[in-house]
Design an enzyme around this catalytic site. Sequence first.
Site, PDB file in Angstrom:
ATOM      1  N   ASN A  23      37.971  29.558  18.132  1.00 18.95           N
ATOM      2  CA  ASN A  23      38.644  28.508  17.350  1.00 18.95           C
ATOM      3  C   ASN A  23      38.413  27.099  17.873  1.00 18.95           C
ATOM      4  OD1 ASN A  23      40.232  28.418  19.610  1.00 18.95           O
ATOM      5  ND2 ASN A  23      42.143  29.041  18.617  1.00 18.95           N
ATOM      6  N   ASP A  98      45.718  44.759  31.537  1.00 24.03           N
ATOM      7  CA  ASP A  98      46.229  44.558  32.890  1.00 24.03           C
ATOM      8  C   ASP A  98      47.734  44.831  32.914  1.00 24.03           C
ATOM      9  OD1 ASP A  98      45.542  43.586  35.594  1.00 24.03           O
ATOM     10  OD2 ASP A  98      44.011  42.488  34.493  1.00 24.03           O
ATOM     11  N   GLU A 256      44.450  48.688  41.472  1.00 25.17           N
ATOM     12  CA  GLU A 256      43.972  47.705  42.438  1.00 25.17           C
ATOM     13  C   GLU A 256      44.761  47.966  43.715  1.00 25.17           C
ATOM     14  OE1 GLU A 256      43.473  42.890  43.009  1.00 25.17           O
ATOM     15  OE2 GLU A 256      45.374  43.677  42.301  1.00 25.17           O
ATOM     16  N   HIS A 328      37.031  39.433  38.445  1.00 26.93           N
ATOM     17  CA  HIS A 328      37.619  38.101  38.258  1.00 26.93           C
ATOM     18  C   HIS A 328      38.154  37.496  39.550  1.00 26.93           C
ATOM     19  CE1 HIS A 328      41.042  40.755  38.386  1.00 26.93           C
ATOM     20  NE2 HIS A 328      41.845  39.711  38.509  1.00 26.93           N
ATOM     21  N   ASP A 329      38.290  38.295  40.588  1.00 30.26           N
ATOM     22  CA  ASP A 329      38.812  37.828  41.869  1.00 30.26           C
ATOM     23  C   ASP A 329      37.719  37.671  42.926  1.00 30.26           C
ATOM     24  OD1 ASP A 329      41.506  37.498  41.313  1.00 30.26           O
ATOM     25  OD2 ASP A 329      42.031  39.562  41.804  1.00 30.26           O
TER      26      ASP A 329
END
Length: 555
Positions: A23, A98, A256, A328-329
Amino acid sequence: MERKWWHDKVAYQIYPKSFLDANGDGIGDLRGIISRLDYLKELGVDIVWISPIYKSPFVDQGYDIADYQQIDPIFGTMAEFDELLAEAHKRDMYIVMDLVINHCSDQHEWFQKALQDPEGEYGDYFYFRKGKDGQPPSNYRSYFGGSTWEKVEGTEYYYLHMFAKEQPDLNWENPRVLEELYSMINWWLDKGLDGFRIDAIINIKKDLEFRSFPADGPDGLAGCWRMVESVDGVGEMLEDLKRHTFAKYDAFTVGEVFNMKPEELKEFIGEDGHFSTMFDFSAHKLTYGEHGWYDSRPVQFEDFRAVTVRAQLESQEIGFLANIIENHDEPRGVCTYLPEELQNETGAKLLGTVSVLLRGIPFIFQGQEIGMQNCRMASIDEYDDISTKNEYQLALSAGCSVAEALEACYHRSRDNARTPVQWSSEKNAGFTFGTPWLKVNPNYQEINVAEQQGREDSVLNYYKQLLALRKSPEWAEVFTYGRFVPVLEDEENIFAYERRGEDKSALVVANFGLSEREVPLPSGAGENVLLSNLADVKLSGGRLELLPGQVAVLG
């Protein structure tokens, strides 16, 4: 081993803020994900894990949740999520979200009520404790630096937060909290969600005395993980969680898990473990510095090989690990586990092959399939990540120059993985027609999906071949259930292993070095080339020649 629906699957992690913006507001969204489901299907992906899209103030990029049952408007609507779920299922794909339940956001209704009355009903949803002699209740350092205890203004109370102060820890000793969390989890599973990646879950068990530890840094604090490692009983909590939620739905769960005691592996991922699988972070742990990013050292190949082999051997009699080279970490794997001369397409294919064909569930992080790399930032102001800013300040306070502190961030920052996905060579890498929320890596002109889709020898097309091989009728049994057997362990810069099935085996041999190598094939190894990242594979007289950065899969 009882066979499960997820054993032969390939998973892909989407960091939604950086995946694709439909968008034009500069932030990736659900509509962007829906539009790329066919891309993921064609790649060979089965399970899609979407990092947090819940309502959040985004202090820690959505891992601070203000409402567990609402989609944050920046990503779209619940109707769009339902559409995503339906479209994925139509393609025989599975959606995993998550699950962040060690802590929530300080903007969550529960915490706002708790602040009004720390001694009341909602105060007991968290850990409020009185200070000692004007000091916090204990000397724990949070994962993001500074004390884990934040004072409630106008009172003698502090509340516990093992991450940012805006992420108060939930009290898992309170049955009401568990009732609320279990109800929320089942609400998502009733919607048709296929499972969860479970965040920071080992932290839910606390020492309720909150005893201090000897300081392990000049700040007089001790890492809060010392407390985590000192307590027993997290297993009972995890079993209770599983019994009341996941087990009822045959949901896929990936934990995790840091700070687990080695003897607990079976309890976590065994036949009837707490989770379906859990991430293997053994290679990532090699990137840790003694005090922070500023004193971390480049990962050595021998260490990378040793920890990966050990994790494979320790787990294969027990269950399945989830294998990753980045998420992502973490920074990009190509820039972390390879020498500089191999931080290119050849190296990206090498690393992908070694990881994807291990025993366990392969997890691919967005952009990994095109060989995305770390992004150099001009100043700390170009970073967004809270952890990076803390590590930068830590480096400066340790005596590093600005240039040295920035260099540490270039190698270790979580934002390296969070730069927008590079879809094309058009403006902003085709990620958005607006202003991207985070800097686009300038190398998008060279590294992007559109260019690689049209080139036969690209990283993207190689990944398609790699996943197709893993899932092919002829080899799926071997690569799913075959044993992991390390070979050629004395060969310098060579990572080699067999996947041994009941009636046939495959051999993976990778040259992580910068010189050509000739190695002997193990007895009984097949000499059919199933896959290689370089066109020419030289096999002769039971010996294999490998160019620098070359990997070959033989069967």
